[in-house]
Design a protein around this motif. Structure first.
Motif, short mmCIF file in Angstrom:
data_model
loop_
_atom_site.label_atom_id
_atom_site.label_comp_id
_atom_site.label_asym_id
_atom_site.label_seq_id
_atom_site.Cartn_x
_atom_site.Cartn_y
_atom_site.Cartn_z
N LEU A 1 0.84 -1.20 0.00
CA LEU A 1 0.00 0.00 0.00
C LEU A 1 0.87 1.25 0.00
N PHE A 2 1.89 1.27 0.84
CA PHE A 2 2.79 2.42 0.90
C PHE A 2 3.62 2.53 -0.38
N ARG A 3 3.94 1.38 -0.97
CA ARG A 3 4.68 1.40 -2.23
C ARG A 3 3.93 2.23 -3.28
N GLU A 4 2.62 2.05 -3.37
CA GLU A 4 1.82 2.76 -4.35
C GLU A 4 1.67 4.24 -3.99
N ILE A 5 1.55 4.53 -2.70
CA ILE A 5 1.48 5.94 -2.28
C ILE A 5 2.79 6.64 -2.65
N MET A 6 3.92 5.98 -2.38
CA MET A 6 5.22 6.56 -2.70
C MET A 6 5.40 6.71 -4.21
N SER A 7 4.90 5.75 -4.97
CA SER A 7 5.00 5.82 -6.43
C SER A 7 4.23 7.02 -6.97
N ALA A 8 3.01 7.23 -6.45
CA ALA A 8 2.19 8.37 -6.89
C ALA A 8 2.84 9.69 -6.49
N CYS A 9 3.40 9.75 -5.27
CA CYS A 9 4.06 10.98 -4.82
C CYS A 9 5.31 11.28 -5.65
N LEU A 10 6.07 10.23 -5.98
CA LEU A 10 7.27 10.42 -6.80
C LEU A 10 6.91 10.92 -8.19
N ALA A 11 5.78 10.46 -8.72
CA ALA A 11 5.34 10.91 -10.04
C ALA A 11 5.04 12.40 -10.05
N LEU A 12 4.65 12.96 -8.90
CA LEU A 12 4.45 14.41 -8.80
C LEU A 12 5.78 15.15 -8.89
N GLU A 13 6.85 14.53 -8.36
CA GLU A 13 8.17 15.14 -8.46
C GLU A 13 8.70 15.04 -9.89
N LYS A 14 8.80 13.80 -10.38
CA LYS A 14 9.24 13.53 -11.75
C LYS A 14 8.92 12.08 -12.07
N PRO A 15 8.03 11.82 -13.02
CA PRO A 15 7.69 10.43 -13.36
C PRO A 15 8.92 9.66 -13.82
N LEU A 16 9.11 8.47 -13.28
CA LEU A 16 10.24 7.64 -13.66
C LEU A 16 9.93 6.88 -14.94
N TRP B 1 2.75 3.79 -10.93
CA TRP B 1 2.86 5.10 -11.56
C TRP B 1 4.10 5.24 -12.44
N VAL B 2 4.96 4.22 -12.45
CA VAL B 2 6.14 4.28 -13.29
C VAL B 2 5.76 4.11 -14.76
#
Length: 373
Positions: free
Chosen positions: A88-103, A126-127
């Protein structure tokens, strides 16, 4: 709220459910607000990084993400399992990282392979994933800067090491930035009009055919087994054919609209594949790290002994040792080694100094966090 051990009197069930639903709505509101605050914080982190280093700011830190996920699992009170909470946290972190810069991540394609599934497991949904036709093409895509990272298979629990990946490391300057292990479930799938007793051909990657050999021998002994470049390619072929089936993962069946006829036909129930994350950066300490090396030794008696002694004398846990023919000459070999620890650990530094005295060459492929999920 009523304690879950307090018995509910007959006729009061609806009232109790109403209270529970109100409580769930309240908790959902709090979670939405907290996740939004986390996302705003991630955006501020990106702004600070861009201000400090506009040209080459690094947004994804493998060691930091591994630390966060490990802490989530340590703090988890239940009833959800540790891995479920971490996902669950993995997906939250993925979405937040996409706001910074999508990988953007290259992987061994086509779409629907286990390698793509491993990329999604490691980086989150979100990658942006980019399929490549071969392992060396994944390396080239990262080296060219077209993507930030690549995902390649390195070993399977039943079929062993992926030699193509090892060989490509010998001529590449890329670093290993992480690892992810994926439980492999093979399913037999076909088009909606194909019956199990009418199948005459089975397509799959050669390793998948090998991993399902006993099941095929028992249930489809007369069907021709045809090896193709990937399981996803097998699913793609079957989509347009009659009397044929593919062995692939669930993602491939969804992508190519195939019906799963038989599930989990792999011979080994704990069949797993390990994948490596490759990139250009050196990864810092996470607190739970591994290091990978390529070591060239002189072709002389006792060479392997001296190699192993360097690790034993310093109490370093070697987790993998593979030999491959060297690219520099006939009948000479290099050793691929994984061990527990980071290349910056004082004990590891001492061991490497000793090893370099007996080795022809020591190439550090990378220190990286051990797979958390």
């Amino acid at each position: 709220m009523t304690d879950n051990k307090t018995p509910i009197l007959p006729g009061n069930e609806e009232a109790e459910l109403k209270k529970l639903r109100i409580e769930i709505d309240r908790l959902d509101t709090e979670m939405v607000a907290l996740i939004s605050q986390r996302a705003e914080c991630a955006m501020r982190v990106a702004a600070v990084k861009l201000q400090a280093d506009p040209g080459s700011a690094v947004f994804y830190r493998p060691e930091r993400e591994a630390q966060v996920l490990s802490q989530v699992m340590e703090r988890n009170p239940g009833p959800l399992g540790n891995e479920d909470m971490a996902r669950l946290f993995r997906e939250i972190m993925s979405a937040c990282l996409a706001l910074e810069k999508p990988l953007e991540v290259a992987y061994l394609g086509p779409e629907g392979t286990f390698t793509q599934q491993a990329a999604k497991k490691h980086f989150g949904q979100w990658v942006i994933t980019k399929p490549m036709p071969a392992i060396d093409e994944v390396f080239r895509e990262v080296e060219a800067g077209a993507v930030q990272y690549g995902v390649v298979p390195i070993e399977n629990s039943t079929e062993g090491v992926v030699n193509h990946t090892l060989d490509t490391f010998m001529s590449s300057n890329l670093k290993i930035c992480g690892e992810v292990e994926l439980r492999i479930h093979h399913h037999l799938m076909a088009g909606p009009n194909t019956r199990l007793d009418k199948i005459t051909r089975v397509y799959s990657h050669q390793q998948s055919l090998a991993q399902c050999r006993k099941w095929l021998d028992a249930h489809m002994p007369l069907a021709e087994r045809i090896a193709v470049s990937s399981n996803a390619e097998a699913a793609k072929r079957v989509k347009g054919e009659w009397s044929s089936a593919a062995i692939a993962g669930e993602m491939a069946s969804e992508l190519y609209d195939l019906e799963i006829i038989e599930t989990k036909i792999e011979d080994s129930p704990d069949n797993s594949t390990r994948f490596l994350i490759i990139g250009t950066q050196n990864v810092g300490l996470s607190g739970g790290d591994k290091t990978s090396l390529v070591v060239s030794m002189r072709n002389e008696p006792g060479a392997l002994y001296h190699l192993l002694k360097s690790f034993n004398d310093f109490g370093i846990d070697m987790t993998r040792l593979e030999s491959r023919p060297s690219l520099s000459g006939n009948w000479t070999y290099v050793f691929f080694i994984d061990f527990v620890g980071h290349i910056s650990d004082p004990t590891v530094i001492e061991a490497m100094e000793v090893l370099k005295k007996t080795a022809v060459d020591v190439k550090v492929l990378g220190s990286y966090p051990k797979g958390v999920l």
